[in-house]
Design a protein around this motif. Structure first.
Motif, short mmCIF file in Angstrom:
data_model
loop_
_atom_site.label_atom_id
_atom_site.label_comp_id
_atom_site.label_asym_id
_atom_site.label_seq_id
_atom_site.Cartn_x
_atom_site.Cartn_y
_atom_site.Cartn_z
N GLU A 128 -0.96 39.67 21.19
CA GLU A 128 -0.59 37.94 21.07
C GLU A 128 -0.28 37.79 19.84
O GLU A 128 0.60 37.04 19.56
CB GLU A 128 -1.75 37.41 21.50
N ASP A 158 -1.85 31.72 28.33
CA ASP A 158 -1.74 32.25 26.91
C ASP A 158 -0.70 31.33 26.04
O ASP A 158 -0.78 30.64 25.11
CB ASP A 158 -1.03 33.53 26.95
N GLU A 174 1.82 35.10 30.57
CA GLU A 174 0.78 35.74 30.41
C GLU A 174 1.03 37.17 29.47
O GLU A 174 1.84 37.93 29.85
CB GLU A 174 0.08 36.13 31.76
N ASP A 213 0.07 40.47 28.36
CA ASP A 213 -1.01 41.52 29.07
C ASP A 213 -1.09 42.95 28.15
O ASP A 213 -0.38 43.68 28.28
CB ASP A 213 -0.49 41.81 30.54
N HIS A 267 -5.56 44.73 31.36
CA HIS A 267 -4.95 44.13 32.57
C HIS A 267 -4.54 45.33 33.27
O HIS A 267 -4.09 44.83 34.46
CB HIS A 267 -3.73 43.30 32.12
N PHE A 287 -1.26 46.70 37.63
CA PHE A 287 -2.22 45.52 37.40
C PHE A 287 -3.69 45.80 38.02
O PHE A 287 -3.48 46.37 39.34
CB PHE A 287 -1.64 43.99 37.84
N SER A 312 -6.13 40.38 37.29
CA SER A 312 -4.97 39.90 37.03
C SER A 312 -4.10 39.38 38.13
O SER A 312 -3.47 38.35 38.17
CB SER A 312 -4.22 40.89 36.12
N THR A 329 -2.75 35.53 38.75
CA THR A 329 -1.28 35.43 39.18
C THR A 329 -1.11 34.45 40.38
O THR A 329 -0.45 33.57 40.37
CB THR A 329 -0.54 36.61 39.02
N ARG A 333 5.09 37.50 32.97
CA ARG A 333 4.18 38.51 32.59
C ARG A 333 4.78 39.06 31.43
O ARG A 333 5.98 39.55 31.62
CB ARG A 333 3.50 39.33 33.71
N PRO A 390 3.98 42.62 29.60
CA PRO A 390 3.21 43.69 29.59
C PRO A 390 3.29 44.49 28.27
O PRO A 390 4.37 44.52 27.55
CB PRO A 390 3.42 44.49 30.72
N TYR A 391 2.32 45.17 27.59
CA TYR A 391 2.17 45.78 26.43
C TYR A 391 3.35 46.64 26.53
O TYR A 391 3.90 46.95 25.36
CB TYR A 391 0.94 46.23 26.14
#
Length: 638
Positions: free
Chosen positions: A494, A524, A579, A581, A585, A593, A597, A601, A613, A615-616
């Motif tokens: 984040e 978030d 979001e 993630d 997650h 997912f 999570s 959603t 979303r 995602p990392y």
């Protein structure tokens, strides 16, 4: 004849070790000839001299508890310590229901006799008696019977006097027995175990047998006693790891998990030993090791891949009990290790053998599948859920004693069913009823409290069934307080995404950060798009974020009902929930997912937000500002 009598008398005098009641001899003829000798010397010596003892032979032939106790009743006047031990052993081997056994008069008489003769038992006999009693306790945790309780109390006191004379094998086995006695009322097992551990500490250098080390570690771990001695036992385990067999390894792993000790040196040594003996690891040991590794969050890809392979083989051969299967499935789910093949095999085993699954097994299986967001194929889906729901409903309607885990398991299992989009009306209504909540409150943790709130929210948002009972207003507020705790710190991901969004949208007036919704969920980042899909200043169009206390008051059924009916996708603007993630997650090394999570959603979407979303694994691929802006453009506007 005189010479023969003289020889027998000399042998008897040499072998005598204790006095006991005189008993019948081998034959009526011999008894009549030498009655004057047998009247004074214990039967144990005669048995030692002549192996055809009628008493022992008859006991060994008996195959039921009722027959053993009846034989004891008829011959108890001739019983000495070996006969008592053999009788307890035969009862242990043939027991079906120890609770029924406790209430039989003959068993009470047997316990009383053992109590009276306890000091005459040799150490081997004493440990054998303790083992038999531990087996009775392990069979039925609700111990009754005055004589049995008195016997176990005296065993504890006598054991302390024997500790220093017990060898390492006897000492470790005594520790195992003491743990089993935890179910017996008014016994201070912690005190006795602590004293036993002190003896073991003085012998630490001689403790090199894996069985002895494992039993002692397991015994101390139950109540987390003597951490210093437990640490010394770990060092002994490391030093002797190459001697460990599968059962000893599983006991040590289990002990570490119970003690919550994540010893990297010992766990690494265990991994090496496991790989060396993986082919001889039995299914139960594999299940115990998998459970322990998951509890300690000790993840090794190679080990879990091998555990999966052996588990699939064992399921095919029907070599695993339901509890072992569900323990393994729980272990994989606990560390978020995604394996659809393994989960599917477990479901198929359940369908074929569900009559052998108890409610604990079922709850553990369903919780694991829900947590992993497992989606069974249509055939399994059609069959498995009705069976599970019926079993859970039957259990909740039973009025037998309910342990703490009963409430936790039922709540978690129901929560998982909802993740998998199952809404059994009768089960949910019972779980959310005031009577169930009242009974459950003192047993559940923060986790179950948040699950109850999500179950209630799902009923109103997703079930489409107005007949399902929801939480009372007071319980809604109570569980919302547990659910809507807002995390004020930013994760590492984040901290990278938020500045990028800030720059992309043109400043903080176009977004809100960590928004606490009236429905418990935290968002978030929140944005607003107008009907032309342009960003709008967010603080000019939405109320300021509610405080935690405000949420509790705002969260009522009528608010949600109104929100759902009006659909919150207003004609004038669209609310976007971004979001961010991180890995928590997703399943381990997967883009899949996890269940919590997925539920969030679904609920945010039903409450009117369009969920975006980040995602990392996608964010980490972005190399520069241009790529970041293009990515956010596609996510938010396309």
């Amino acid at each position: 004849m005189v010479r023969r009598m003289s020889t027998i008398s000399i042998v008897i005098n040499k072998k005598i070790t204790s006095w006991n009641s005189s008993i019948r001899c081998l034959t009526d003829t011999y008894t009549s000839k030498h009655e004057h000798i047998l009247r004074f010397y214990p039967r144990t010596i005669i048995t030692d001299l002549f192996q055809d003892s009628k008493l022992q032979d008859e006991l060994h032939r008996l195959t039921s508890c009722s027959a053993v106790l009846q034989y004891f009743k008829q011959n108890r006047h001739y019983y000495d310590t070996p006969a008592i031990i053999t009788t307890f052993l035969k009862l242990r081997q043939n027991i079906d229901n120890s609770n029924l056994l406790y209430h039989q008069d003959n068993f009470q008489l047997l316990s009383k006799m053992a109590y009276q003769k306890l000091t005459l038992f040799s150490n081997d006999e004493f440990i054998s008696l303790c083992t038999s009693l531990a087996a009775f306790v392990n069979k039925d945790r609700h111990i009754t019977g005055k004589e049995l309780i008195q016997l176990t109390n005296r065993i504890h006191k006598n054991a302390v006097q024997r500790y220093s004379s017990l060898n390492n094998s006897q000492l470790s086995h005594m520790a195992w027995c003491l743990v089993q006695y935890n179910a017996i009322p008014n016994l201070d097992n912690k005190q006795y175990l602590t004293q036993l551990a002190a003896i073991a500490e003085h012998r630490m250098k001689t403790l090199d047998d894996p069985v002895h080390i494992a039993k002692l570690m397991w015994s101390l771990s139950k109540d987390r006693l003597c951490p210093d001695i437990f640490q010394q036992l770990q060092l002994q385990a490391i030093e002797n790891i190459n001697k460990f067999n599968p059962v000893s390894i599983s006991m040590v792993c289990y002990s570490l998990a119970l003690f919550d000790v994540r010893s990297e040196q010992l766990l690494t040594a265990i991994e090496s030993r496991m790989l060396a003996i993986i082919d001889i690891l039995d299914p139960q040991s594999i299940a115990n090791i998998a459970w322990a590794f998951a509890k300690l969050n000790w993840l090794n890809d190679q080990i879990f891949t091998l555990i999966k392979k052996r588990t699939l083989e064992s399921i095919t051969k029907r070599a695993l009990r339901p509890q072992s299967i569900t323990n393994i499935i729980w272990a994989f789910a606990s560390i978020s290790f995604d394996d659809q093949e393994l989960f599917t095999a477990a479901c198929r085993h359940f369908l074929l053998n569900h009559h052998h699954y108890n409610v604990n097994d079922i709850c553990q299986l369903i919780y694991s599948l829900g947590k992993m967001n497992f989606k069974p194929d249509s055939i399994i889906r059609k069959k498995i859920f009705p069976i599970v729901i019926r079993q859970l409903e039957n259990r909740i309607n039973q009025h037998d004693p309910r342990p703490s885990k009963f409430y936790k398991q039922l709540i978690s299992a129901t929560w998982s069913l909802i993740i998998m989009e199952q809404f059994p009306p009768r089960l949910i209504s019972q779980i959310l009823s005031d009577s169930f909540i009242e009974d459950a409150t003192r047993h559940i943790s923060h986790i179950e409290a948040t699950q109850l709130f999500q179950i209630d929210l799902a009923v109103m948002l997703e079930s489409g069934n107005p007949s399902i009972q929801s939480l009372s207003l007071g319980n809604k507020r109570k569980f919302l307080q547990a659910f809507c705790a807002v995390n004020t710190s930013l994760s590492s991901l984040e901290q990278k995404v938020v500045p990028a969004v800030h720059q992309f949208v043109g400043g903080d007036k176009y977004y809100r950060l960590q928004v606490a919704t009236p429905f418990g969920y935290s968002i978030d980042i929140e944005l607003i798009l107008d009907k032309d899909r342009n960003l709008m200043p967010i603080n000019d169009n939405l109320p300021t974020p509610a405080s935690k206390d405000d949420n509790i008051e705002m969260k009522i059924s009528s608010v949600i009902t109104q929100v759902v009916s009006e659909s919150i996708t207003y004609a004038d603007y669209e609310r976007i929930a971004i979001e961010i993630d991180g890995p928590i997650h997703f399943a381990y090394k997967s883009n899949r997912f996890l269940g919590h999570s997925i539920m969030k959603t679904r609920h945010l979407s039903l409450l009117g937000w369009r969920v975006v979303r980040i995602p990392y694994y996608e964010w980490n691929e972005l190399k520069n500002r241009t790529e970041i802006n293009r990515y956010l453009q596609e996510k938010i506007f396309d």
